[in-house]
Design a protein around this motif. Structure first.
Motif, PDB file in Angstrom:
ATOM      1  N   ARG A 153      -7.570  21.426  36.711  1.00 15.08           N
ATOM      2  CA  ARG A 153      -6.737  21.460  35.501  1.00 15.08           C
ATOM      3  C   ARG A 153      -6.153  20.145  35.076  1.00 15.08           C
ATOM      4  NH1 ARG A 153      -3.913  26.081  33.328  1.00 15.08           N
ATOM      5  NH2 ARG A 153      -4.387  26.955  35.496  1.00 15.08           N
ATOM      6  N   ILE A 154      -5.804  19.010  36.272  1.00 10.47           N
ATOM      7  CA  ILE A 154      -5.475  17.842  35.867  1.00 10.47           C
ATOM      8  C   ILE A 154      -6.904  17.034  35.275  1.00 10.47           C
ATOM      9  CG2 ILE A 154      -5.107  15.611  36.911  1.00 10.47           C
ATOM     10  CD1 ILE A 154      -3.521  17.187  39.072  1.00 10.47           C
ATOM     11  N   VAL A 155      -8.047  17.348  35.747  1.00 12.44           N
ATOM     12  CA  VAL A 155      -9.149  16.662  35.285  1.00 12.44           C
ATOM     13  C   VAL A 155      -9.322  17.212  33.745  1.00 12.44           C
ATOM     14  CG1 VAL A 155     -11.791  16.544  35.366  1.00 12.44           C
ATOM     15  CG2 VAL A 155     -10.432  16.529  37.370  1.00 12.44           C
ATOM     16  N   HIS A 156      -9.335  18.351  33.514  1.00  7.74           N
ATOM     17  CA  HIS A 156      -9.199  18.933  32.000  1.00  7.74           C
ATOM     18  C   HIS A 156      -8.164  18.251  31.112  1.00  7.74           C
ATOM     19  CE1 HIS A 156      -8.197  21.552  28.703  1.00  7.74           C
ATOM     20  NE2 HIS A 156      -9.440  21.853  28.424  1.00  7.74           N
ATOM     21  N   PRO A 196      -2.219  32.926  22.732  1.00  9.53           N
ATOM     22  CA  PRO A 196      -3.255  32.274  23.784  1.00  9.53           C
ATOM     23  C   PRO A 196      -3.175  30.847  23.718  1.00  9.53           C
ATOM     24  CG  PRO A 196      -4.246  33.081  21.681  1.00  9.53           C
ATOM     25  CD  PRO A 196      -2.804  33.410  21.694  1.00  9.53           C
ATOM     26  N   LYS A 197      -3.050  30.334  24.864  1.00  8.06           N
ATOM     27  CA  LYS A 197      -3.000  28.873  25.026  1.00  8.06           C
ATOM     28  C   LYS A 197      -4.175  28.087  25.719  1.00  8.06           C
ATOM     29  CE  LYS A 197       2.062  29.343  25.367  1.00  8.06           C
ATOM     30  NZ  LYS A 197       3.432  29.231  26.184  1.00  8.06           N
ATOM     31  N   ALA A 198      -4.866  28.731  26.390  1.00 10.18           N
ATOM     32  CA  ALA A 198      -6.196  28.020  26.846  1.00 10.18           C
ATOM     33  C   ALA A 198      -6.999  27.555  25.897  1.00 10.18           C
ATOM     34  CB  ALA A 198      -6.844  28.959  27.820  1.00 10.18           C
ATOM     35  N   PRO A 227     -11.738  12.863  28.145  1.00 12.28           N
ATOM     36  CA  PRO A 227     -11.362  12.774  26.741  1.00 12.28           C
ATOM     37  C   PRO A 227     -12.335  13.643  25.999  1.00 12.28           C
ATOM     38  CG  PRO A 227     -12.865  11.015  27.742  1.00 12.28           C
ATOM     39  CD  PRO A 227     -12.257  11.777  28.803  1.00 12.28           C
ATOM     40  N   LEU A 228     -12.154  15.015  26.082  1.00 13.50           N
ATOM     41  CA  LEU A 228     -12.944  15.988  25.374  1.00 13.50           C
ATOM     42  C   LEU A 228     -12.464  16.392  24.152  1.00 13.50           C
ATOM     43  CD1 LEU A 228     -13.652  18.274  28.390  1.00 13.50           C
ATOM     44  CD2 LEU A 228     -15.358  16.640  27.627  1.00 13.50           C
ATOM     45  N   PRO A 229     -13.193  16.212  23.008  1.00 10.39           N
ATOM     46  CA  PRO A 229     -12.830  16.684  21.761  1.00 10.39           C
ATOM     47  C   PRO A 229     -12.856  18.165  21.650  1.00 10.39           C
ATOM     48  CG  PRO A 229     -15.265  16.124  21.647  1.00 10.39           C
ATOM     49  CD  PRO A 229     -14.868  15.625  23.137  1.00 10.39           C
ATOM     50  N   ASN A 230     -11.491  18.345  20.997  1.00 11.70           N
ATOM     51  CA  ASN A 230     -11.442  19.951  20.593  1.00 11.70           C
ATOM     52  C   ASN A 230     -11.214  20.659  21.934  1.00 11.70           C
ATOM     53  OD1 ASN A 230     -11.724  19.352  17.835  1.00 11.70           O
ATOM     54  ND2 ASN A 230     -13.850  19.309  18.095  1.00 11.70           N
ATOM     55  N   LYS A 231     -10.816  20.056  22.882  1.00 11.82           N
ATOM     56  CA  LYS A 231     -11.000  21.015  24.282  1.00 11.82           C
ATOM     57  C   LYS A 231      -9.739  21.819  24.466  1.00 11.82           C
ATOM     58  CE  LYS A 231      -8.089  17.416  26.804  1.00 11.82           C
ATOM     59  NZ  LYS A 231      -8.180  16.602  27.851  1.00 11.82           N
ATOM     60  N   GLY A 232      -8.626  21.831  23.554  1.00 15.75           N
ATOM     61  CA  GLY A 232      -7.602  22.767  23.650  1.00 15.75           C
ATOM     62  C   GLY A 232      -6.436  22.157  24.691  1.00 15.75           C
ATOM     63  N   GLY A 233      -5.536  22.836  24.787  1.00 14.97           N
ATOM     64  CA  GLY A 233      -4.409  22.731  25.725  1.00 14.97           C
ATOM     65  C   GLY A 233      -4.670  22.842  27.018  1.00 14.97           C
ATOM     66  N   SER A 234      -4.312  22.389  28.220  1.00 19.52           N
ATOM     67  CA  SER A 234      -4.366  22.757  29.759  1.00 19.52           C
ATOM     68  C   SER A 234      -3.481  23.871  30.330  1.00 19.52           C
ATOM     69  CB  SER A 234      -4.078  21.385  30.472  1.00 19.52           C
ATOM     70  OG  SER A 234      -5.095  20.420  30.223  1.00 19.52           O
TER      71      SER A 234
END
Length: 263
Positions: free
Chosen positions: A221-224, A137-139, A228-235
């Motif tokens: 996806r670009i916005v994600h 899982p990468k999201a 600057p969200l903490p602990n947001k994980g990868g895109s």
């Protein structure tokens, strides 16, 4: 239809589509939201109503394509000039960026509370050191608010799912949803297409989350990636090409079939 009309209609209409569509997912996903855990039915109807709202705003201005795949399909079907295609697609991508950013603005407090919750942090995917990187899982924990991702990571299946789902969308637009000029959605057509989007979500959305719109997936996806969200994980950029290529292929196939068999 002027270039200004295309730009404003597609940019604002797509921004509204992404604001309401991403907003319903944020409401379902984020823990401090009143609609938390409302489920897939809420998401499917929310996206359908988002399409309806964006389409009604833009239909009299730009034809309400709101989707590069739809623009490509209409161009292949001969109802949209090829010279207008780049402007349509660029305006849609810009609108998707704006709409996704506004989702973050509207749910800013919920994003912060969700991503700093100890349970959420502990549940984040950890892919380092896993043997099977293809199924890892990468999201991140909030990427699904912005973009789509597969439940089972299989490139061929994921691509085919997006192709088939977008084929259904574009063939419905070409046969049921166009205005009298044939260059975009009419008033009744917008309602029909919104209901088709609900149907696609309920019937074909399970495997990949039904992007069926390259701008709808790539822009957020670009916005994600940038927020600057903490602990947001990868895109999840390794998957990002599928919800772009799949819908474009599905739209081209639908338009080709329409030209040969139904026009």
């Amino acid at each position: 239809m002027s270039h200004y009309d295309i730009f404003i209609g597609e940019m604002v209409g797509t921004a509204l589509l992404l604001l309401l569509g991403g907003g319903v997912v944020a409401g379902v996903v984020l823990k401090r939201s009143k609609s938390h855990d409302a489920g897939w039915l809420a998401i499917s109807f929310g996206w359908g109503l988002a399409v309806l709202t964006g389409a009604y705003l833009a239909t009299g201005v730009s034809g309400a394509h709101l989707n590069p795949a739809v623009t490509l399909g209409l161009a292949i079907a001969g109802t949209t000039p090829w010279g207008d295609v780049p402007l349509y697609m660029a305006s849609q991508l810009l609108g998707a960026l704006v709409g996704a950013f506004l989702v973050w603005v509207a749910y800013m407090g919920q994003f912060k509370a969700h991503l700093t919750d100890p349970d959420i942090i502990a549940a984040q995917p950890r892919i380092e050191g896993l043997v099977d990187q293809k199924t890892a899982p990468k999201a991140g924990p909030v990427l699904g608010i912005f973009s789509t991702g597969p439940e089972i990571r299989n490139t061929v299946q994921n691509l085919l799912t997006e192709i088939v789902a977008t084929f259904v969308l574009v063939i419905a637009i070409l046969t049921q949803g166009l205005n009298n000029e044939g260059n975009g959605l009419g008033t009744l057509g917008a309602l029909i297409v919104a209901l088709v989007v609900v149907g696609i979500g309920l019937s074909l959305g399970g495997p990949t989350g039904y992007a069926i719109n390259p701008a709808r997936d790539l822009g957020p996806r670009i916005v994600h990636f940038l927020l600057p969200l903490p602990n947001k994980g990868g895109s999840d950029w390794t998957y990002a090409w599928i919800p772009v290529v799949g819908p474009l292929v599905g739209a081209a196939a639908a338009a080709g079939f329409f030209n040969v068999a139904l026009k």
